[in-house]
Scaffold this motif. Structure first.
Motif, PDB file in Angstrom:
ATOM      1  N   VAL A  14       0.800  -1.221   0.000  1.00 18.11           N
ATOM      2  CA  VAL A  14       0.000   0.000   0.000  1.00 18.11           C
ATOM      3  C   VAL A  14       0.832   1.270   0.000  1.00 18.11           C
ATOM      4  O   VAL A  14       0.345   2.327  -0.353  1.00 18.11           O
ATOM      5  N   ALA A  15       2.094   1.188   0.385  1.00 21.72           N
ATOM      6  CA  ALA A  15       2.914   2.389   0.474  1.00 21.72           C
ATOM      7  C   ALA A  15       3.698   2.577  -0.815  1.00 21.72           C
ATOM      8  O   ALA A  15       4.358   1.652  -1.285  1.00 21.72           O
ATOM      9  N   GLN A  23      13.144   6.037   4.949  1.00 19.86           N
ATOM     10  CA  GLN A  23      13.315   7.161   5.866  1.00 19.86           C
ATOM     11  C   GLN A  23      13.033   8.483   5.162  1.00 19.86           C
ATOM     12  O   GLN A  23      12.325   9.351   5.685  1.00 19.86           O
ATOM     13  N   ARG A  25      11.176   8.871   2.582  1.00 21.04           N
ATOM     14  CA  ARG A  25       9.735   8.957   2.293  1.00 21.04           C
ATOM     15  C   ARG A  25       8.988   9.515   3.490  1.00 21.04           C
ATOM     16  O   ARG A  25       8.156  10.426   3.369  1.00 21.04           O
ATOM     17  N   ILE A  26       9.303   8.958   4.688  1.00 24.76           N
ATOM     18  CA  ILE A  26       8.599   9.411   5.899  1.00 24.76           C
ATOM     19  C   ILE A  26       8.911  10.874   6.181  1.00 24.76           C
ATOM     20  O   ILE A  26       8.025  11.645   6.565  1.00 24.76           O
ATOM     21  N   PHE A  54      -3.779   9.868   3.598  1.00 23.66           N
ATOM     22  CA  PHE A  54      -3.996   8.814   4.595  1.00 23.66           C
ATOM     23  C   PHE A  54      -3.438   9.231   5.945  1.00 23.66           C
ATOM     24  O   PHE A  54      -4.097   9.116   6.980  1.00 23.66           O
ATOM     25  N   TYR A  55      -2.189   9.753   5.926  1.00 22.90           N
ATOM     26  CA  TYR A  55      -1.551  10.119   7.200  1.00 22.90           C
ATOM     27  C   TYR A  55      -2.248  11.302   7.850  1.00 22.90           C
ATOM     28  O   TYR A  55      -2.355  11.373   9.081  1.00 22.90           O
ATOM     29  N   LYS A  58      -5.305   9.953   9.633  1.00 25.40           N
ATOM     30  CA  LYS A  58      -4.954   9.181  10.831  1.00 25.40           C
ATOM     31  C   LYS A  58      -4.472  10.100  11.937  1.00 25.40           C
ATOM     32  O   LYS A  58      -4.707   9.853  13.114  1.00 25.40           O
ATOM     33  N   LEU A  59      -3.778  11.202  11.540  1.00 24.98           N
ATOM     34  CA  LEU A  59      -3.293  12.140  12.555  1.00 24.98           C
ATOM     35  C   LEU A  59      -4.460  12.801  13.263  1.00 24.98           C
ATOM     36  O   LEU A  59      -4.438  12.984  14.482  1.00 24.98           O
ATOM     37  N   TYR A  62      -5.882  10.458  15.771  1.00 26.66           N
ATOM     38  CA  TYR A  62      -5.097  10.449  17.008  1.00 26.66           C
ATOM     39  C   TYR A  62      -5.369  11.703  17.830  1.00 26.66           C
ATOM     40  O   TYR A  62      -5.471  11.662  19.046  1.00 26.66           O
ATOM     41  N   LYS A  71       0.196   8.395  23.615  1.00 26.98           N
ATOM     42  CA  LYS A  71       0.494   7.951  22.256  1.00 26.98           C
ATOM     43  C   LYS A  71       0.170   9.053  21.252  1.00 26.98           C
ATOM     44  O   LYS A  71       0.922   9.299  20.317  1.00 26.98           O
ATOM     45  N   LYS A  74       2.819  11.709  21.344  1.00 19.90           N
ATOM     46  CA  LYS A  74       4.062  11.258  20.691  1.00 19.90           C
ATOM     47  C   LYS A  74       3.933  11.322  19.187  1.00 19.90           C
ATOM     48  O   LYS A  74       4.827  11.780  18.482  1.00 19.90           O
ATOM     49  N   MET A  75       2.766  10.847  18.694  1.00 20.02           N
ATOM     50  CA  MET A  75       2.534  10.867  17.247  1.00 20.02           C
ATOM     51  C   MET A  75       2.564  12.284  16.723  1.00 20.02           C
ATOM     52  O   MET A  75       3.195  12.580  15.706  1.00 20.02           O
ATOM     53  N   PHE A  78       5.968  13.751  16.646  1.00 16.02           N
ATOM     54  CA  PHE A  78       6.804  13.169  15.596  1.00 16.02           C
ATOM     55  C   PHE A  78       6.430  13.733  14.239  1.00 16.02           C
ATOM     56  O   PHE A  78       7.292  14.124  13.449  1.00 16.02           O
ATOM     57  N   TRP A  79       5.117  13.735  13.930  1.00 21.72           N
ATOM     58  CA  TRP A  79       4.695  14.086  12.581  1.00 21.72           C
ATOM     59  C   TRP A  79       4.760  15.577  12.298  1.00 21.72           C
ATOM     60  O   TRP A  79       4.931  15.978  11.153  1.00 21.72           O
TER      61      TRP A  79
END
Lengths: 165, 285
Positions: A14-15, A23, A25-26, A54-55, A58-59, A62, A71, A74-75, A78-79
């Motif tokens: 899927v990615a 790394q 990519r992220i 998608f991200y 999901k963010l 969260y 959690k 932290k997410m 990070f993002w």
């Protein structure tokens, strides 16, 4: 004869491959996501917009869990590479999408490109942003003949219905 | 060809008549056996043992029993139709009604008897420590490892294979990892299990005991680079086999972004609850 179609078919991956490795990519997606949270509408290539979509959703999922959740914090830290956007995410975006179960973003593909490399661009935005809409709705002009006739017809029908009941 | 066919017909007819004759004879014999025949008065009546008492353990309530759903019931993240998984689950429950597959984890000691046409007594029994539980659905497997006559032996059993006659848990415990493949490169004492071990009593309620043992390894090279972060192994004593400099060097292969990658998350909590209740219902029928 060994058929190497197995190597050409992605078989449920899927990615997308982007940048110079996982790394990279992220990191790239992180930057785009930070820009999206800051400006709420950004223009990138179609593939990157699709991945970030998608991200981004999901963010927000969260963020809906709340400030106090470890959690989620932290997410978010990070993002979002710019740390002043973390409170914006929790205090502005999460309450805005309380009622939506999913589908917080909208992606629109853009036709013409002024880029030299003719890359296909897309616009990604969070719903409820302050800018004018991407797909502007054409307002019907009430003063045209047909619209006036239709308006009269509707009013007559309403009058008849009220007289009957 | 026609002659053979004619002959076959006569044969089948004769077989059929024989069968009906036999049935009639059997019926005749069975009716005669039901009635008290004069032959029985000479021999004493046959001893029928009393019925076995049914034990209902009321000390442990249903609520306190440990909720365990075997991992092969949880379907993987795929594009296949969920109907396929529900069909598989039905078949798995059907098999489980016949053969009791107990709860066990990687690190528990099991004894499996399997039907074997070449063994004396047609069964063979293997005792070993479970190092891996793989596969989903009917193809679920578990690998048992033991060292017999200084030779390491690993057998991969398919849980739902009709050849398996019984699965007993001799010792129920968990380890720090899900996958104990590193026992291949550990000292043999950590993989030896006594084949005549007696089953240890395990409680059906409360937490499963976690054995926090850290295993000592044979000198390198190992079959896999168990020290690398992608395996995430907690149960090896790295301080005895590697220098701090080597440990730092190994962190080069660490991918710290993976734990934040939302694409890789697969939340199975709701699915697990659904499947658990479904399986409980089917098993109790």
């Amino acid at each position: 004869m060994r058929l190497t179609l197995q190597m050409l078919i992605s078989h449920g991956r899927v990615a997308r491959k982007m940048g110079m490795g996982p790394q990279s990519r992220i990191n790239m997606l992180r930057n785009i996501l930070t820009g999206l949270v800051r400006h709420e509408r950004i223009e990138t290539t179609q593939a990157r917009a699709d991945e970030v979509r998608f991200y981004a959703e999901k963010l927000v999922d969260y963020a809906k869990k709340g400030d106090t959740d470890e959690k989620a914090m932290k997410m978010a830290s990070f993002w979002l590479t710019e740390k002043d956007l973390v409170p914006k995410l929790f205090k502005v975006l999460a309450p805005r999408f309380e009622s939506h179960p999913n589908g917080y973003t909208r992606m629109a593909r853009i036709p013409c490109t002024q880029n030299l490399d003719r890359a296909k661009m897309a616009v990604l935005e969070y719903k409820g942003n302050p800018f004018p809409p991407i797909y502007p709705t054409k307002k019907q002009n009430e003063l045209t003949l047909i619209n006036q006739l239709l308006k009269g017809y509707r009013e007559e029908r309403a009058q008849l219905f009220a007289a009957k009941s | 060809m026609a002659a053979c066919a004619k002959g076959l017909d006569k044969l089948i007819f004769s077989l059929r008549s024989l069968r009906t004759l036999q049935l009639r004879n059997e019926r005749g014999l069975s009716t005669s056996v039901c009635r008290p025949s004069p032959r029985e008065d000479n021999d004493p009546p046959k001893f029928t043992p009393p019925p076995k008492p049914v034990v209902i353990d009321k000390t442990q309530t249903v609520a306190s029993m440990r909720k365990f759903l075997s991992p092969e019931f949880i379907p993987p993240r795929q594009r296949t139709d969920p109907f396929k998984f529900s069909m598989e689950r039905k078949d798995m429950v059907r098999r489980r009604k016949v053969l009791n597959i107990p709860e066990f984890y990687a690190g528990s000691i099991l004894a499996v008897t399997m039907a074997d046409p070449n063994a004396s007594g047609k069964m063979n029994r293997f005792v070993g420590i479970c190092i891996q539980r793989g596969g989903k659905g009917l193809g679920a497997t578990f690998v048992l490892r033991n060292i017999i006559d200084n030779q390491g032996v690993e057998i991969c059993y398919e849980m739902y294979s009709p050849r398996i006659q019984s699965v007993e848990v001799l010792k129920l415990e968990k380890r720090l990892d899900d996958n104990l493949m590193y026992l291949r490169d550990a000292l043999p004492e950590y993989s030896t299990v006594d084949p005549d071990m007696k089953p240890e009593s395990c409680s059906t309620s409360g937490e499963v005991p976690v054995n926090k043992i850290k295993v000592r390894m044979l000198p390198k090279p190992w079959s896999k680079h168990w020290e690398r972060p992608r395996f995430g192994i907690q149960g090896i004593r790295f301080d005895l086999c590697m220098t701090p400099r080597q440990m730092e060097f190994v962190q080069k292969w660490a991918q710290p972004w993976q734990e934040y990658d939302m694409l890789k998350e697969y939340d199975t909590s709701r699915l697990e609850e659904q499947i658990f209740s479904e399986v409980q219902r089917e098993m109790s029928k």
